[in-house]
Design a protein around this motif. Sequence first.
Motif, PDB file in Angstrom:
ATOM      1  N   THR A 171       0.829  -1.204   0.000  1.00  0.00           N
ATOM      2  CA  THR A 171       0.000   0.000   0.000  1.00  0.00           C
ATOM      3  C   THR A 171       0.866   1.256   0.000  1.00  0.00           C
ATOM      4  O   THR A 171       0.632   2.190  -0.779  1.00  0.00           O
ATOM      5  CB  THR A 171      -0.914   0.022   1.240  1.00  0.00           C
ATOM      6  N   ASP A 195      -3.724  -2.526  -0.036  1.00  0.00           N
ATOM      7  CA  ASP A 195      -4.719  -1.782  -0.813  1.00  0.00           C
ATOM      8  C   ASP A 195      -4.100  -1.422  -2.166  1.00  0.00           C
ATOM      9  O   ASP A 195      -3.139  -0.658  -2.231  1.00  0.00           O
ATOM     10  CB  ASP A 195      -5.115  -0.515  -0.049  1.00  0.00           C
ATOM     11  N   SER A 197      -5.880  -0.051  -4.715  1.00  0.00           N
ATOM     12  CA  SER A 197      -6.858   0.771  -5.430  1.00  0.00           C
ATOM     13  C   SER A 197      -6.224   1.909  -6.233  1.00  0.00           C
ATOM     14  O   SER A 197      -6.819   2.389  -7.201  1.00  0.00           O
ATOM     15  CB  SER A 197      -7.896   1.337  -4.455  1.00  0.00           C
ATOM     16  N   LYS A 224      -7.460  -0.954 -14.754  1.00  0.00           N
ATOM     17  CA  LYS A 224      -6.799  -2.183 -14.346  1.00  0.00           C
ATOM     18  C   LYS A 224      -6.642  -3.094 -15.548  1.00  0.00           C
ATOM     19  O   LYS A 224      -7.528  -3.185 -16.388  1.00  0.00           O
ATOM     20  CB  LYS A 224      -7.613  -2.896 -13.254  1.00  0.00           C
TER      21      LYS A 224
END
Length: 225
Positions: A171, A195, A197, A224
């Motif tokens: 992350t 994470d 994201s 993605k």
Amino acid sequence: MIRAVIFDMDGVLVDSEMLYLNLRYQFAKGKNPEVTLEELYPTVGRSSEGSWGIVAKAVDNGMTWQELLAEYKEKVVVTYPSMDFTEVFRKEAPDVLRKLQEKGLRLALASSNGLAIVEKIIRDNGIRDFFEVVVSGESFRKSKPDPEIYIHTAAALGIDTKDCLVAEDSTAGITAAHLAGMQVAAVIDDRFGFDRSLADFEVEKIMDIPDIPILSGKEVSSAKA
């Protein structure tokens, strides 16, 4: 256009996160026998303050995270040079780096680890010569997720940050590269709850990195891949 790929080391080129986690666990357990390994899983991939704040809370013996980290460095980190990291080295890494070079991409390494251990690991595993630039987090006041290490690495290459792709896993690392204005390829590792994201791409393994659309000349239709 992507002109360079910057690699994180731990968790990307070497599967060392569990190794470091177990070392922290043994150290913490020596301070408080009731500490569990599960309590320390969240220490993986964080800044020093983040990781050792968790250790200090688990140990709960009155020592600050700074004091615990200082002792850990004196007793454990000093043993790193004698450790064998070849067993956790990702054997496919040389082929990945070679394929990227064949695409005309320049390569760099930006690790939060100390420079001496970074150099040892990449030399012992025969990949030092792939990297034009090798940067250690010990050279900076703040660690990932602060973007300074990636901004500095791009500058050392003489390449704009927007023209760099970073291979990361944690992350903190993903956040640092994103804040530096770089494209980010996250190597999936679900053991530690990272994470992803903010990553632009996700790959199951590092062998997939050379085939990322932005590196293969294909159009990118989604965040993605």
